[in-house]
Design a protein around this motif. Sequence first.
Motif, PDB file in Angstrom:
ATOM      1  N   GLY A  59       0.871  -1.237   0.023  1.00 29.14           N
ATOM      2  CA  GLY A  59      -0.262   0.222   0.096  1.00 29.14           C
ATOM      3  C   GLY A  59       0.796   1.127  -0.132  1.00 29.14           C
ATOM      4  N   LEU A  60       1.928   1.200  -0.297  1.00 29.64           N
ATOM      5  CA  LEU A  60       3.084   2.181  -0.444  1.00 29.64           C
ATOM      6  C   LEU A  60       3.023   2.961  -1.712  1.00 29.64           C
ATOM      7  CD1 LEU A  60       5.813   0.640   1.605  1.00 29.64           C
ATOM      8  CD2 LEU A  60       4.129   2.311   2.364  1.00 29.64           C
ATOM      9  N   SER A  61       3.353   4.184  -1.668  1.00 29.72           N
ATOM     10  CA  SER A  61       3.369   5.005  -2.844  1.00 29.72           C
ATOM     11  C   SER A  61       4.712   5.110  -3.577  1.00 29.72           C
ATOM     12  CB  SER A  61       3.078   6.382  -2.741  1.00 29.72           C
ATOM     13  OG  SER A  61       3.274   7.211  -4.033  1.00 29.72           O
ATOM     14  N   VAL A  62       5.092   3.952  -4.407  1.00 30.40           N
ATOM     15  CA  VAL A  62       6.632   3.774  -5.097  1.00 30.40           C
ATOM     16  C   VAL A  62       6.479   3.869  -6.395  1.00 30.40           C
ATOM     17  CG1 VAL A  62       8.700   2.396  -4.763  1.00 30.40           C
ATOM     18  CG2 VAL A  62       7.147   2.408  -2.620  1.00 30.40           C
ATOM     19  N   ILE A  63       7.449   4.590  -6.917  1.00 30.60           N
ATOM     20  CA  ILE A  63       7.507   4.475  -8.610  1.00 30.60           C
ATOM     21  C   ILE A  63       8.684   3.941  -8.878  1.00 30.60           C
ATOM     22  CG2 ILE A  63       5.867   6.256  -8.952  1.00 30.60           C
ATOM     23  CD1 ILE A  63       8.600   8.333  -9.586  1.00 30.60           C
ATOM     24  N   GLN A  64       8.778   3.278  -9.968  1.00 32.36           N
ATOM     25  CA  GLN A  64      10.047   2.876 -10.429  1.00 32.36           C
ATOM     26  C   GLN A  64      11.103   3.936 -11.139  1.00 32.36           C
ATOM     27  OE1 GLN A  64       9.963  -0.768 -13.284  1.00 32.36           O
ATOM     28  NE2 GLN A  64      12.106  -1.009 -12.812  1.00 32.36           N
ATOM     29  N   GLY A  65      12.149   4.129 -10.609  1.00 36.01           N
ATOM     30  CA  GLY A  65      12.914   5.013 -11.335  1.00 36.01           C
ATOM     31  C   GLY A  65      14.607   4.967 -10.793  1.00 36.01           C
ATOM     32  N   ASP A  66      15.521   5.985 -11.457  1.00 35.61           N
ATOM     33  CA  ASP A  66      16.712   5.772 -11.051  1.00 35.61           C
ATOM     34  C   ASP A  66      17.418   7.051 -10.395  1.00 35.61           C
ATOM     35  OD1 ASP A  66      19.623   5.575 -11.390  1.00 35.61           O
ATOM     36  OD2 ASP A  66      19.622   4.684 -13.275  1.00 35.61           O
ATOM     37  N   ALA A  67      18.002   6.806  -9.232  1.00 35.04           N
ATOM     38  CA  ALA A  67      18.402   8.005  -8.625  1.00 35.04           C
ATOM     39  C   ALA A  67      19.445   9.108  -9.250  1.00 35.04           C
ATOM     40  CB  ALA A  67      19.059   7.694  -7.271  1.00 35.04           C
ATOM     41  N   ASP A  68      20.220   8.231 -10.429  1.00 34.83           N
ATOM     42  CA  ASP A  68      20.990   8.919 -11.332  1.00 34.83           C
ATOM     43  C   ASP A  68      20.378  10.029 -12.391  1.00 34.83           C
ATOM     44  OD1 ASP A  68      23.518   8.306 -10.439  1.00 34.83           O
ATOM     45  OD2 ASP A  68      23.269   6.233 -10.979  1.00 34.83           O
ATOM     46  N   SER A  69      19.190   9.564 -12.789  1.00 33.15           N
ATOM     47  CA  SER A  69      18.553  10.340 -13.712  1.00 33.15           C
ATOM     48  C   SER A  69      17.278  11.108 -13.346  1.00 33.15           C
ATOM     49  CB  SER A  69      18.189   9.395 -14.890  1.00 33.15           C
ATOM     50  OG  SER A  69      17.490   8.266 -14.610  1.00 33.15           O
ATOM     51  N   ASP A  70      16.335  10.255 -12.600  1.00 36.46           N
ATOM     52  CA  ASP A  70      15.129  10.971 -11.951  1.00 36.46           C
ATOM     53  C   ASP A  70      14.991  11.999 -10.885  1.00 36.46           C
ATOM     54  OD1 ASP A  70      14.053   9.148 -14.473  1.00 36.46           O
ATOM     55  OD2 ASP A  70      14.033   7.502 -12.838  1.00 36.46           O
ATOM     56  N   LEU A  71      15.893  11.939 -10.145  1.00 34.47           N
ATOM     57  CA  LEU A  71      15.795  13.043  -9.109  1.00 34.47           C
ATOM     58  C   LEU A  71      15.532  14.326  -9.415  1.00 34.47           C
ATOM     59  CD1 LEU A  71      18.394  11.770  -6.345  1.00 34.47           C
ATOM     60  CD2 LEU A  71      15.983  11.703  -6.470  1.00 34.47           C
ATOM     61  N   ALA A  72      16.216  14.628 -10.934  1.00 32.92           N
ATOM     62  CA  ALA A  72      16.051  16.172 -11.340  1.00 32.92           C
ATOM     63  C   ALA A  72      14.633  16.568 -11.563  1.00 32.92           C
ATOM     64  CB  ALA A  72      16.659  16.304 -12.726  1.00 32.92           C
ATOM     65  N   GLU A  73      13.772  15.382 -11.605  1.00 29.96           N
ATOM     66  CA  GLU A  73      12.417  15.729 -11.866  1.00 29.96           C
ATOM     67  C   GLU A  73      11.526  16.151 -10.667  1.00 29.96           C
ATOM     68  OE1 GLU A  73      11.274  15.737 -15.155  1.00 29.96           O
ATOM     69  OE2 GLU A  73      13.356  15.068 -15.531  1.00 29.96           O
ATOM     70  N   TYR A  74      12.071  16.009  -9.462  1.00 29.35           N
ATOM     71  CA  TYR A  74      11.462  16.473  -8.330  1.00 29.35           C
ATOM     72  C   TYR A  74      11.578  18.035  -8.059  1.00 29.35           C
ATOM     73  CZ  TYR A  74      10.615  11.690  -6.926  1.00 29.35           C
ATOM     74  OH  TYR A  74      10.116  10.406  -7.109  1.00 29.35           O
ATOM     75  N   PRO A  75      10.546  18.717  -7.653  1.00 26.67           N
ATOM     76  CA  PRO A  75      10.594  20.223  -7.374  1.00 26.67           C
ATOM     77  C   PRO A  75      11.320  20.493  -6.033  1.00 26.67           C
ATOM     78  CG  PRO A  75       8.077  19.181  -7.037  1.00 26.67           C
ATOM     79  CD  PRO A  75       9.289  18.347  -7.650  1.00 26.67           C
ATOM     80  N   ASP A  76      11.821  21.560  -5.911  1.00 24.73           N
ATOM     81  CA  ASP A  76      12.471  21.845  -4.804  1.00 24.73           C
ATOM     82  C   ASP A  76      11.736  22.074  -3.594  1.00 24.73           C
ATOM     83  OD1 ASP A  76      14.585  22.582  -6.586  1.00 24.73           O
ATOM     84  OD2 ASP A  76      14.521  24.831  -6.364  1.00 24.73           O
ATOM     85  N   ALA A  77      12.271  21.504  -2.580  1.00 25.91           N
ATOM     86  CA  ALA A  77      11.741  21.763  -1.024  1.00 25.91           C
ATOM     87  C   ALA A  77      10.434  20.893  -1.125  1.00 25.91           C
ATOM     88  CB  ALA A  77      11.557  23.208  -0.643  1.00 25.91           C
ATOM     89  N   SER A  78      10.134  19.733  -1.780  1.00 29.37           N
ATOM     90  CA  SER A  78       8.943  19.179  -1.784  1.00 29.37           C
ATOM     91  C   SER A  78       8.690  17.954  -0.571  1.00 29.37           C
ATOM     92  CB  SER A  78       8.752  18.681  -3.278  1.00 29.37           C
ATOM     93  OG  SER A  78       9.707  17.907  -3.557  1.00 29.37           O
ATOM     94  N   PHE A  79       9.705  17.945   0.082  1.00 33.88           N
ATOM     95  CA  PHE A  79       9.688  17.206   1.174  1.00 33.88           C
ATOM     96  C   PHE A  79      10.551  17.506   2.418  1.00 33.88           C
ATOM     97  CE2 PHE A  79       9.304  14.521  -2.730  1.00 33.88           C
ATOM     98  CZ  PHE A  79       8.071  13.586  -2.165  1.00 33.88           C
TER      99      PHE A  79
END
Length: 195
Positions: A59-79
């Motif tokens: 029941g967790l919110s997890v997506i498949q992705g790669d730390a090397d390429s996908d972190l750039a897609e997250y907005p600033d200060a979102s967590f």
Amino acid sequence: MSLRPDLAIIADSVAAGTRVLDVGCGDGSLMAALRDRSGVDARGLEIDAGNVAAAVSRGLSVIQGDADSDLAEYPDASFDYAILSQTLQTTRRPDVALDHLLRIGKRAFVSFPNFAHWRVRASLLSRGRMPVTRLLPEQWFDTPNIHHVTIDDFRAFVAGRGITVEGAWFLAGDQRAKSAMANLFAEHAVFLLRR
């Protein structure tokens, strides 16, 4: 289910009711503990499809992705917190991954195996071969660890980048170790960082 010791330290240190991004979340063990114990809104990013499926089945919110390429897609200060546990040494560019963590989260937890632990040093000295230990169980040719980092390397790295260390915990086996001579005696380190 009990958490791995580094994850237990992180779980005990994350404030209740906060938003967390767990990068390289594995099967979601930490996320589930944070959700169930502290009402944390936890999200995850995981490269392995089997682990993503296991986390989603909890029941967790997890997506498949790669730390090397996908972190750039997250907005600033979102967590409130971004977590990178036993993953830093597997990234192609640990410096870029850490910059993204501290951009995405107000604070970041980073944990990693210490390649300067005395057993690792002794193995190199006595056998002249890359060590295989409980925390570093793979042979040199099949290890996901591509950047071998020590506690002292990491401390110098964050200091040189103007990153503040809010907390540091060290583990020898599954027990907490003292910070004195941690580079020699700790097998694992956990750091809490902020800009």
